[in-house]
Scaffold this motif. Structure first.
Motif, short mmCIF file in Angstrom:
data_model
loop_
_atom_site.label_atom_id
_atom_site.label_comp_id
_atom_site.label_asym_id
_atom_site.label_seq_id
_atom_site.Cartn_x
_atom_site.Cartn_y
_atom_site.Cartn_z
N ASP A 50 0.84 -1.20 0.00
CA ASP A 50 0.00 0.00 0.00
C ASP A 50 0.88 1.25 0.00
OD1 ASP A 50 -2.35 -1.41 -0.08
OD2 ASP A 50 -2.68 -1.37 2.08
N VAL A 51 0.24 2.41 -0.22
CA VAL A 51 0.97 3.65 -0.43
C VAL A 51 0.60 4.69 0.61
CG1 VAL A 51 1.40 5.55 -2.06
CG2 VAL A 51 1.10 3.22 -2.92
N TYR A 75 4.88 1.70 0.34
CA TYR A 75 5.50 2.70 -0.53
C TYR A 75 5.26 4.08 0.08
CZ TYR A 75 6.08 -0.67 -4.35
OH TYR A 75 6.46 -1.74 -5.13
N CYS A 77 5.17 7.98 -1.02
CA CYS A 77 5.08 8.82 -2.22
C CYS A 77 5.21 10.28 -1.78
CB CYS A 77 3.75 8.58 -2.93
SG CYS A 77 3.50 9.62 -4.38
N SER A 95 -1.49 7.41 -7.45
CA SER A 95 -0.62 6.48 -6.72
C SER A 95 -1.42 5.42 -5.96
CB SER A 95 0.26 7.25 -5.72
OG SER A 95 -0.51 7.76 -4.65
N ALA A 97 -2.90 6.03 -3.06
CA ALA A 97 -2.55 6.21 -1.66
C ALA A 97 -3.72 5.87 -0.74
CB ALA A 97 -2.08 7.64 -1.40
N ASP A 156 10.32 3.81 -1.97
CA ASP A 156 9.66 5.05 -2.38
C ASP A 156 8.97 4.85 -3.73
OD1 ASP A 156 11.57 5.62 -4.56
OD2 ASP A 156 12.98 6.21 -3.00
N LEU A 157 7.96 5.69 -3.97
CA LEU A 157 7.24 5.72 -5.23
C LEU A 157 7.16 7.19 -5.61
CD1 LEU A 157 3.79 3.93 -5.93
CD2 LEU A 157 4.62 5.94 -7.15
N LYS A 171 7.64 3.08 -10.01
CA LYS A 171 7.36 2.10 -8.97
C LYS A 171 8.38 0.97 -9.01
CE LYS A 171 3.63 -0.73 -7.02
NZ LYS A 171 2.24 -1.19 -7.20
#
Length: 511
Positions: A50-51, A75, A77, A95, A97, A156-157, A171
């Motif tokens: 998940d972001v 991730y 972002c 993303s 998120a 990171d994304l 990604k």
């Protein structure tokens, strides 16, 4: 390694110091706060992959969020805080998120984003109350401080431009290891090639949402050093920070060098820079005269690297070798560079072509854009990737850049994509046709220029120029807006309608 490892050994060592205020975050505090946030996110239902989106100023809380994500298999972002609200909302939504953490210092931008991303189920604000968000500090205080048995490594994304001018998420695959286990490539490069370690005191003068500052500061934490983060860059303040905090390592973009070189010599000579061992620079080509002047001032401590957010490869060169080969960005330290023609054939030394890096495998994808992902791969070698830059290798294997991505503008170390600006202006009622590109600028490297073919009933001149500039600034981040607008009777296009932007750029190359 991660902050928890160093919290056990050196709990009171500062992990991060704010250069202006002197505020400090120890490794004990960083470990505890990132752990509590990780548990908060886990209790909210976030799981591996998940972001967490971060809309932050340069503050200590940014790395609490970073390490909370990275120790949870999530991730992170980091979103450019100078974007307009619609641009931020696009990235947060694109993303995917599940959580969004914002700084109250960003004011209405942070508040307005909340209403545009109703699908984000966890919203936290630090530094004050923000409409649409829960209190970050209260959330951490109520969260568990129990260390989970499993802490998968996240990543990171980050976002770069897509083929249409819309940003695209870069990604990487998530590592198959725990956060405390070794294996981070950048950390090892900084340790072995750049001399980073536990005794490093690293000055970071750039915005934390950029890839290099975000990743390098995190790598310093992984090695147990101290990050000194500037709230924002100021030429004299940077020198003051080097003296005050006995900085050993730093990272810059060429625009920062130029601004420091323009300081009065009395100011430049006022500060003790003797602790400074390594000054890393990248992000944009550094003019040869500027780099020579910096080496004369600071000594042979400059280390230049060439890389990209995508992580396709990396070269490096120190000051001594650069003085032998001025203009080079060095030899490979990650991946092997290959110079290819338009058909993908490998070119001999000295010939200009597209720069590919050969790796064991392609380690990233452009989120939601398999076509763009495939476009960066070599036509015959799936593990060779490019970001579209041009250059050549000399007989000794040193890489020289001759151009950047097609018509991409690099202003002050920041990438600006002309298509995005052109898309905004395409429907302006006073504009019949428009081209946007970079022109030389002594301080910023490049400045954004718009060349406009006015509509038949429009009156070209200063008033229309001001209207066009304001129109862009109302819709995009101000740094993307043109510095100036020229008016022409007709833009050069092929019979098929393709804009021949190279001709326009050539007219301004020496202006």
């Amino acid at each position: 390694m991660y902050p928890g490892s160093h919290a056990a050994a050196h709990p009171d060592r500062p992990a991060l110091i704010m250069a202006g205020s002197g505020d400090r975050l120890t490794y004990r505090e960083l470990d505890d706060r990132s752990l509590r946030l990780a548990n908060l996110l886990r209790c909210a239902g976030l799981a591996k992959g998940d972001v967490v989106a971060l809309l932050a100023d340069n503050s200590m809380h940014a790395y609490e969020v970073y390490w909370a994500a990275v120790r949870s298999g999530l991730y992170v972002c980091a979103v450019n805080s100078h974007l307009q609200v619609d641009e931020v909302a696009y990235i947060v939504g694109d993303s995917g998120a599940s959580a969004l953490v914002v700084s109250a210092a960003l004011g209405e931008l942070a508040a307005d984003v909340a209403s545009r991303v109703p699908e984000v189920r966890v919203r936290l604000a630090y530094g004050g109350a923000v409409r649409g968000y829960d209190d970050y500090q209260a959330g951490l205080a109520a969260a568990s401080a129990e260390v989970p048995e499993v802490q998968p490594r996240g990543a990171d994304l980050l976002y770069s431009s897509g083929t249409t001018g819309r940003p695209k998420g870069i990604k990487p695959g998530l590592p198959d290891r725990q956060v405390h286990e070794p294996g981070d490539t950048l950390v090892e490069i900084l340790r072995t090639a750049f001399g980073f370690g536990e005794d490093t005191v690293y000055l970071s003068p750039a915005p934390v949402y950029h890839a290099a500052p975000l990743r390098y500061c995190a790598s310093v934490h992984a090695l147990g050093g101290t990050v000194v983060m500037m709230e924002h860059f100021d030429a004299e303040a940077a020198l003051r920070a080097i003296e005050r905090y006995r900085i050993t390592h730093s990272q810059w973009v060429p625009t920062m060098f130029i601004r420091m070189l323009k300081l009065d010599p009395a100011i430049r000579g006022r500060y003790d820079l003797s602790s400074h061992r390594v000054a890393v620079h990248a992000a944009a080509p550094c003019p040869v005269d500027v780099k020579r002047a910096m080496i004369q001032w600071w000594g042979p401590i400059l280390l230049e690297y060439y890389a990209a957010t995508e992580g396709v490869g990396m070269t490096m060169i120190d000051s001594a070798r650069w003085l032998e080969k001025p203009g080079s960005v060095g030899r490979a330290v990650l991946g092997e560079p290959r110079i290819c023609d338009d058909e993908g054939r490998v070119l001999p030394a000295g010939e200009v072509g597209t720069i590919y890096f050969a790796r064991e495998e392609l380690r990233f994808e452009y989120l939601g854009d398999p076509v763009k992902t495939r476009s960066v791969q070599h036509p015959e070698h799936a593990n060779w990737a490019t970001v579209g830059d041009l250059g050549y290798l000399d007989e000794d294997g040193f890489l020289f850049l001759t151009d950047r991505k097609a018509f991409m503008i690099i202003s002050g170390g920041v990438n600006i994509y002309p298509q995005e600006v052109e898309n905004v202006l395409a429907l302006h009622p006073a504009i019949l046709d428009v081209a946007v590109f970079g022109v030389p600028d002594d301080e910023m490297g490049e400045a954004v220029k718009a060349v406009v073919q006015p509509a038949p009933d429009a009156v070209p001149g200063p008033a229309l120029e001001r209207e066009i500039l304001g129109y862009v600034r109302d819709r995009l981040a101000h740094y993307k807006a043109p510095r100036s607008v020229d008016f022409v009777d007709e833009l050069p296009r092929t019979p098929t309608g393709k804009l021949v932007k190279g001709k326009l750029k050539a007219r301004y190359a020496h202006s």
